[in-house]
Scaffold this motif. Structure first.
Motif, short mmCIF file in Angstrom:
data_model
loop_
_atom_site.label_atom_id
_atom_site.label_comp_id
_atom_site.label_asym_id
_atom_site.label_seq_id
_atom_site.Cartn_x
_atom_site.Cartn_y
_atom_site.Cartn_z
N ARG A 371 0.48 34.39 -33.23
CA ARG A 371 1.87 34.56 -32.85
C ARG A 371 2.00 34.68 -31.34
O ARG A 371 1.41 35.55 -30.72
CB ARG A 371 2.48 35.80 -33.51
CG ARG A 371 2.78 35.64 -34.99
CD ARG A 371 4.00 34.76 -35.19
NE ARG A 371 4.37 34.69 -36.59
CZ ARG A 371 4.30 33.59 -37.33
NH1 ARG A 371 3.84 32.46 -36.80
NH2 ARG A 371 4.69 33.59 -38.59
N THR A 372 2.80 33.79 -30.74
CA THR A 372 3.03 33.81 -29.30
C THR A 372 3.92 34.99 -28.91
O THR A 372 4.62 35.55 -29.77
CB THR A 372 3.68 32.49 -28.86
OG1 THR A 372 4.85 32.27 -29.66
CG2 THR A 372 2.72 31.32 -29.03
N ASP A 374 6.75 35.30 -27.63
CA ASP A 374 8.18 35.23 -27.90
C ASP A 374 8.52 35.62 -29.34
O ASP A 374 9.68 35.88 -29.65
CB ASP A 374 8.70 33.81 -27.62
CG ASP A 374 8.07 32.77 -28.54
OD1 ASP A 374 6.84 32.69 -28.55
OD2 ASP A 374 8.81 32.04 -29.22
N ARG A 375 7.51 35.71 -30.22
CA ARG A 375 7.73 36.15 -31.60
C ARG A 375 7.61 37.68 -31.65
O ARG A 375 6.75 38.24 -32.33
CB ARG A 375 6.73 35.48 -32.53
CG ARG A 375 6.83 33.96 -32.56
CD ARG A 375 8.14 33.49 -33.16
NE ARG A 375 8.24 33.86 -34.55
CZ ARG A 375 7.75 33.14 -35.55
NH1 ARG A 375 7.13 32.00 -35.31
NH2 ARG A 375 7.90 33.54 -36.79
N ARG A 379 5.30 40.17 -34.22
CA ARG A 379 4.19 40.92 -33.64
C ARG A 379 4.39 42.42 -33.82
O ARG A 379 3.43 43.17 -34.05
CB ARG A 379 4.04 40.57 -32.15
CG ARG A 379 3.57 39.14 -31.90
CD ARG A 379 3.54 38.81 -30.41
NE ARG A 379 2.55 39.60 -29.73
CZ ARG A 379 1.28 39.27 -29.58
NH1 ARG A 379 0.83 38.14 -30.12
NH2 ARG A 379 0.43 40.04 -28.93
#
Length: 458
Positions: A371-372, A374-375, A379
């Motif tokens: 998960r990057t 921006d998520r 997270r």
């Protein structure tokens, strides 16, 4: 002015003046000050992200604002406060516009467009003195409409495109803002833009019912994220009815996934398994539904884990992995996404409930790897799972460090569910007061988190 040998501007690489003790030349310093006071000129590729295109197509300046602020082109996301300075607004006003029904006032829209230098060809309204170019299809439609010619198919197609774009924009904004800021916006959109398409037509197309089912399911999840389980349950039941009206078994199964998840949260594992099995029966042979079947098996696994049936849980997790690995291209367009990270998040919860701490931790770390940044909400929930695993294993320092990361994220998310789970983590830490890391986290939780409110319908 004489240049200093061997010293160059950090920004542009030009040689610095001898009397300049800093790291940037006067021109770059001036440009930096201007960028603080007004929106910058941006390259064409800035406007080509899917999130911005969907926000423009949804005709919602607030969603455009969110997509603009978090665009990867910026070295770091633009804050609401900074954007507000450019627009002459407070941070609270920017936040309200981003999370409220769309602005219709042309003067206000024009102000935003000019201040942020939005490309006219992407706008859904004309700037004074700068009319947008009209595609030939739109011009033809307007001409036929003015002559009294009915075009039901074209109108429905246009409506579907608007709904589709809005749904994508809502989903992207939800990942960054949280359900609390978007629930009322999505419900209002359903009421004003979608529901009217279901009445007044002799033969309402099934595609509109499918779109309505998908958005209603989304509204349920937004309500759930805002800790409004009763409203979420109502939306999930409505979504199942709309999917049935559309004759779309995949969307019916998706509504059953949502109901299964709610059953888990209400500590009804047998109901969760029953609903997941009912969903699997609906999409047994649909080649477009591999990810949906994986999600259904994940709900079945979680129900069995909560009930303490280890063998059934692990079998369902293996089935979920196999379905996801065999997912064919051309997924159903109105289904919510479910990917490797989402499955790993569900597996982490299952393994935690089965007291397999090491395996649960590996799955949670896998989510954080996939998960990057921006998520943020995804997270946050994964870190909450990880903190609960670390606490049950007796690693107080690690649990508090993970909890602190969630607390930092929670201040930027309108998610009552994140807040309530953080409070629950705090209650589980109470017996360990006296440890420095525990006292520090509990003090920050008390000082930072908003007071609990009674959930009410908007």
């Amino acid at each position: 002015m004489d240049a200093a040998p061997g010293r160059y501007c950090f920004s542009c690489g030009g040689r610095l003046a001898r009397d300049n003790p800093g790291s940037r030349c006067a021109r770059c310093l001036h440009r930096g000050r201007l960028e603080q006071d007004e929106a910058p000129e941006l390259p064409e590729h800035f406007w080509q992200t899917d999130q911005l295109r969907d926000a423009f197509a949804a005709q919602h300046i607030g969603l455009v604002s969110v997509a603009y602020r978090v665009n990867p082109h910026h070295r770091r996301p633009i804050s609401q406060e900074r954007l507000g300075r450019w627009l002459g607004l407070t941070q609270a006003q920017v936040s309200r516009i981003e999370s409220s029904p769309p602005i219709r006032d042309l003067d206000r829209l024009t102000h935003w467009a000019r201040t942020l230098r939005l490309p006219p060809h992407l706008l859904w309204f004309d700037l004074p003195g700068r009319p947008r170019p009209r595609p030939a299809a739109v011009t033809a439609r307007q001409e036929l409409s003015s002559r009294g010619t009915l075009m039901p198919v074209a109108l429905v197609g246009g409506t579907l495109e608007t709904i589709r774009s809005a749904a994508l924009a809502f989903r992207a904004a939800d990942r960054q803002l949280g359900g609390g800021r978007l629930y009322a916006v999505v419900v209002r959109f359903i009421q004003t833009e979608v529901t009217p398409q279901l009445v007044g037509h002799t033969y309402p197309p099934s595609a509109v019912f499918a779109a309505a089912a998908s958005l209603t399911d989304m509204a349920g999840w937004l309500a759930y994220d805002d800790d409004r389980g009763d409203l979420a349950a109502q939306h999930f039941v409505q979504a199942f009815g709309l999917a049935t009206a559309a004759g779309d078994q995949a969307l019916s199964a998706q509504a059953l996934v949502s109901q299964s998840h709610l059953a888990l949260e209400n500590d009804r594992p047998r109901d969760a398994v029953r609903l997941a099995n009912a969903g699997l029966a609906l999409v047994r042979d649909d080649p477009r539904c591999g990810a949906l079947r994986s999600r259904l098996y994940a709900m079945k696994a979680r129900g069995n884990a909560l009930a303490g049936v280890s063998s059934e849980c692990l079998t369902a997790l293996r089935d979920a992995e196999q379905e996801l690995a065999c997912t064919a291209p051309g997924e159903h367009e109105w289904l919510s996404p479910f990917d490797e990270a989402a499955l790993a998040a569900e597996a982490a919860i299952c393994l935690r409930d089965l007291n397999d701490w090491n395996a649960a931790e590996r799955q949670a770390l896998r989510v954080l790897e996939l998960r990057t940044p921006d998520r943020a909400r995804s997270r946050a929930f994964t870190n909450l799972t990880l903190a609960s695993v670390q606490l049950r294993r007796g690693d107080l320092d690690a649990a508090c460090e993970t909890g602190t990361r969630v607390l930092d994220a929670a201040t930027h998310l309108a998610s009552d569910r994140v807040v309530s789970q953080l409070r629950a983590l705090g209650r589980r830490l109470e017996p360990h007061r006296g440890a420095t890391t525990v006292d520090d986290l509990l003090g920050r939780v008390t000082a930072t988190l908003p007071a609990h409110r009674t959930a009410e319908a908007p």
